[in-house]
Design a protein around this motif. Structure first.
Motif, PDB file in Angstrom:
ATOM      1  N   SER A  31       0.813  -1.207   0.000  1.00 31.15           N
ATOM      2  CA  SER A  31       0.000   0.000   0.000  1.00 31.15           C
ATOM      3  C   SER A  31       0.853   1.265   0.000  1.00 31.15           C
ATOM      4  O   SER A  31       0.323   2.380  -0.028  1.00 31.15           O
ATOM      5  CB  SER A  31      -0.925   0.028   1.222  1.00 31.15           C
ATOM      6  OG  SER A  31      -0.193   0.229   2.415  1.00 31.15           O
ATOM      7  N   LEU A  32       2.166   1.104   0.050  1.00 31.90           N
ATOM      8  CA  LEU A  32       3.092   2.227   0.162  1.00 31.90           C
ATOM      9  C   LEU A  32       3.813   2.478  -1.153  1.00 31.90           C
ATOM     10  O   LEU A  32       4.380   1.551  -1.741  1.00 31.90           O
ATOM     11  CB  LEU A  32       4.129   1.961   1.241  1.00 31.90           C
ATOM     12  CG  LEU A  32       3.609   1.676   2.647  1.00 31.90           C
ATOM     13  CD1 LEU A  32       4.749   1.226   3.551  1.00 31.90           C
ATOM     14  CD2 LEU A  32       2.914   2.905   3.215  1.00 31.90           C
ATOM     15  N   TYR A  94      21.875   8.443   2.249  1.00 30.71           N
ATOM     16  CA  TYR A  94      20.714   8.015   1.474  1.00 30.71           C
ATOM     17  C   TYR A  94      19.585   7.616   2.417  1.00 30.71           C
ATOM     18  O   TYR A  94      19.795   6.844   3.364  1.00 30.71           O
ATOM     19  CB  TYR A  94      21.089   6.848   0.569  1.00 30.71           C
ATOM     20  CG  TYR A  94      21.859   7.284  -0.656  1.00 30.71           C
ATOM     21  CD1 TYR A  94      23.166   7.754  -0.535  1.00 30.71           C
ATOM     22  CD2 TYR A  94      21.279   7.279  -1.917  1.00 30.71           C
ATOM     23  CE1 TYR A  94      23.879   8.187  -1.652  1.00 30.71           C
ATOM     24  CE2 TYR A  94      21.984   7.700  -3.039  1.00 30.71           C
ATOM     25  CZ  TYR A  94      23.277   8.149  -2.897  1.00 30.71           C
ATOM     26  OH  TYR A  94      23.971   8.582  -3.994  1.00 30.71           O
ATOM     27  N   TYR A  95      18.404   8.136   2.140  1.00 29.53           N
ATOM     28  CA  TYR A  95      17.216   7.886   2.952  1.00 29.53           C
ATOM     29  C   TYR A  95      16.133   7.226   2.098  1.00 29.53           C
ATOM     30  O   TYR A  95      15.931   7.619   0.950  1.00 29.53           O
ATOM     31  CB  TYR A  95      16.648   9.189   3.491  1.00 29.53           C
ATOM     32  CG  TYR A  95      17.571   9.960   4.393  1.00 29.53           C
ATOM     33  CD1 TYR A  95      18.439  10.923   3.881  1.00 29.53           C
ATOM     34  CD2 TYR A  95      17.554   9.762   5.779  1.00 29.53           C
ATOM     35  CE1 TYR A  95      19.288  11.646   4.706  1.00 29.53           C
ATOM     36  CE2 TYR A  95      18.392  10.485   6.613  1.00 29.53           C
ATOM     37  CZ  TYR A  95      19.253  11.418   6.068  1.00 29.53           C
ATOM     38  OH  TYR A  95      20.082  12.137   6.896  1.00 29.53           O
ATOM     39  N   CYS A  96      15.440   6.285   2.684  1.00 28.05           N
ATOM     40  CA  CYS A  96      14.237   5.804   2.018  1.00 28.05           C
ATOM     41  C   CYS A  96      13.024   6.422   2.694  1.00 28.05           C
ATOM     42  O   CYS A  96      13.050   6.726   3.890  1.00 28.05           O
ATOM     43  CB  CYS A  96      14.150   4.284   2.004  1.00 28.05           C
ATOM     44  SG  CYS A  96      13.765   3.502   3.558  1.00 28.05           S
ATOM     45  N   GLY A  97      11.995   6.623   1.885  1.00 25.93           N
ATOM     46  CA  GLY A  97      10.770   7.214   2.381  1.00 25.93           C
ATOM     47  C   GLY A  97       9.569   6.401   1.929  1.00 25.93           C
ATOM     48  O   GLY A  97       9.612   5.707   0.912  1.00 25.93           O
ATOM     49  N   ALA A  98       8.495   6.504   2.716  1.00 27.32           N
ATOM     50  CA  ALA A  98       7.249   5.815   2.410  1.00 27.32           C
ATOM     51  C   ALA A  98       6.127   6.838   2.287  1.00 27.32           C
ATOM     52  O   ALA A  98       5.963   7.701   3.153  1.00 27.32           O
ATOM     53  CB  ALA A  98       6.908   4.806   3.507  1.00 27.32           C
ATOM     54  N   ASP A  99       5.393   6.726   1.203  1.00 27.65           N
ATOM     55  CA  ASP A  99       4.278   7.633   0.918  1.00 27.65           C
ATOM     56  C   ASP A  99       2.986   6.830   1.035  1.00 27.65           C
ATOM     57  O   ASP A  99       2.776   5.879   0.274  1.00 27.65           O
ATOM     58  CB  ASP A  99       4.458   8.200  -0.489  1.00 27.65           C
ATOM     59  CG  ASP A  99       3.428   9.248  -0.836  1.00 27.65           C
ATOM     60  OD1 ASP A  99       2.323   9.247  -0.259  1.00 27.65           O
ATOM     61  OD2 ASP A  99       3.721  10.075  -1.723  1.00 27.65           O
ATOM     62  N   TYR A 109       8.006  16.169   0.204  1.00 26.44           N
ATOM     63  CA  TYR A 109       6.912  16.632   1.059  1.00 26.44           C
ATOM     64  C   TYR A 109       5.762  15.633   1.121  1.00 26.44           C
ATOM     65  O   TYR A 109       4.979  15.646   2.064  1.00 26.44           O
ATOM     66  CB  TYR A 109       6.397  17.985   0.562  1.00 26.44           C
ATOM     67  CG  TYR A 109       7.397  19.099   0.727  1.00 26.44           C
ATOM     68  CD1 TYR A 109       8.119  19.586  -0.353  1.00 26.44           C
ATOM     69  CD2 TYR A 109       7.641  19.657   1.986  1.00 26.44           C
ATOM     70  CE1 TYR A 109       9.044  20.585  -0.202  1.00 26.44           C
ATOM     71  CE2 TYR A 109       8.573  20.668   2.143  1.00 26.44           C
ATOM     72  CZ  TYR A 109       9.268  21.128   1.049  1.00 26.44           C
ATOM     73  OH  TYR A 109      10.199  22.128   1.201  1.00 26.44           O
ATOM     74  N   SER A 110       5.662  14.763   0.143  1.00 23.93           N
ATOM     75  CA  SER A 110       4.548  13.811   0.143  1.00 23.93           C
ATOM     76  C   SER A 110       4.868  12.543   0.920  1.00 23.93           C
ATOM     77  O   SER A 110       3.967  11.729   1.143  1.00 23.93           O
ATOM     78  CB  SER A 110       4.164  13.458  -1.297  1.00 23.93           C
ATOM     79  OG  SER A 110       5.178  12.701  -1.919  1.00 23.93           O
TER      80      SER A 110
END
Length: 124
Positions: A31-32, A94-99, A109-110
């Motif tokens: 779902s991400l 390095y960063y991982c992000g989850a939206d 920003y999302s």
């Protein structure tokens, strides 16, 4: 809540390769939308790559196209960033992000959740 843990960073010579991993927990991974960003000293966080929930769509910043590949394994709740032909200018945290909202995004920003980051250093 979503927890993200990156791994795989390190020191590599120019031209070398690294594979970053980001393991997610706390929410159904499929779902991400997921993304990788990086931040070099004294610079703002920069978008690197993103992948949609079903891995159908990927985005890359121009500077990494043809060298980096983002992928995901929904069964393992993990997103990867394969980095080849590394250059000194790729040096950054390095960063991982989850939206949780959009199907895929290039904008930091999302993204609702972030990992702690992993250092990548490329020597010339």
């Amino acid at each position: 809540q979503v927890q993200l843990v990156e791994s795989g960073g390190g020191l590599v010579q120019a031209g070398g390769s690294l594979r970053l991993s980001c393991a997610a927990s706390g929410r159904t991974f499929s779902s991400l939308a997921m993304g990788w960003f990086r931040q070099a000293p004294g610079k703002e966080r920069e978008f690197v790559a993103a992948i949609s929930r079903g891995a159908v769509t990927t985005y890359y910043v121009d500077s990494v196209k043809g060298r980096f590949t983002i992928s995901r394994d929904n069964a393992k709740s993990t997103v990867y960033l394969q980095m080849n032909s590394l250059r000194p200018e790729d040096t950054a945290v390095y960063y991982c992000g989850a939206d949780t909202t959009l199907a895929i995004s290039r904008s930091s920003y999302s993204y609702d959740y972030w990992g702690q980051g992993t250092q990548v250093t490329v020597s010339s």
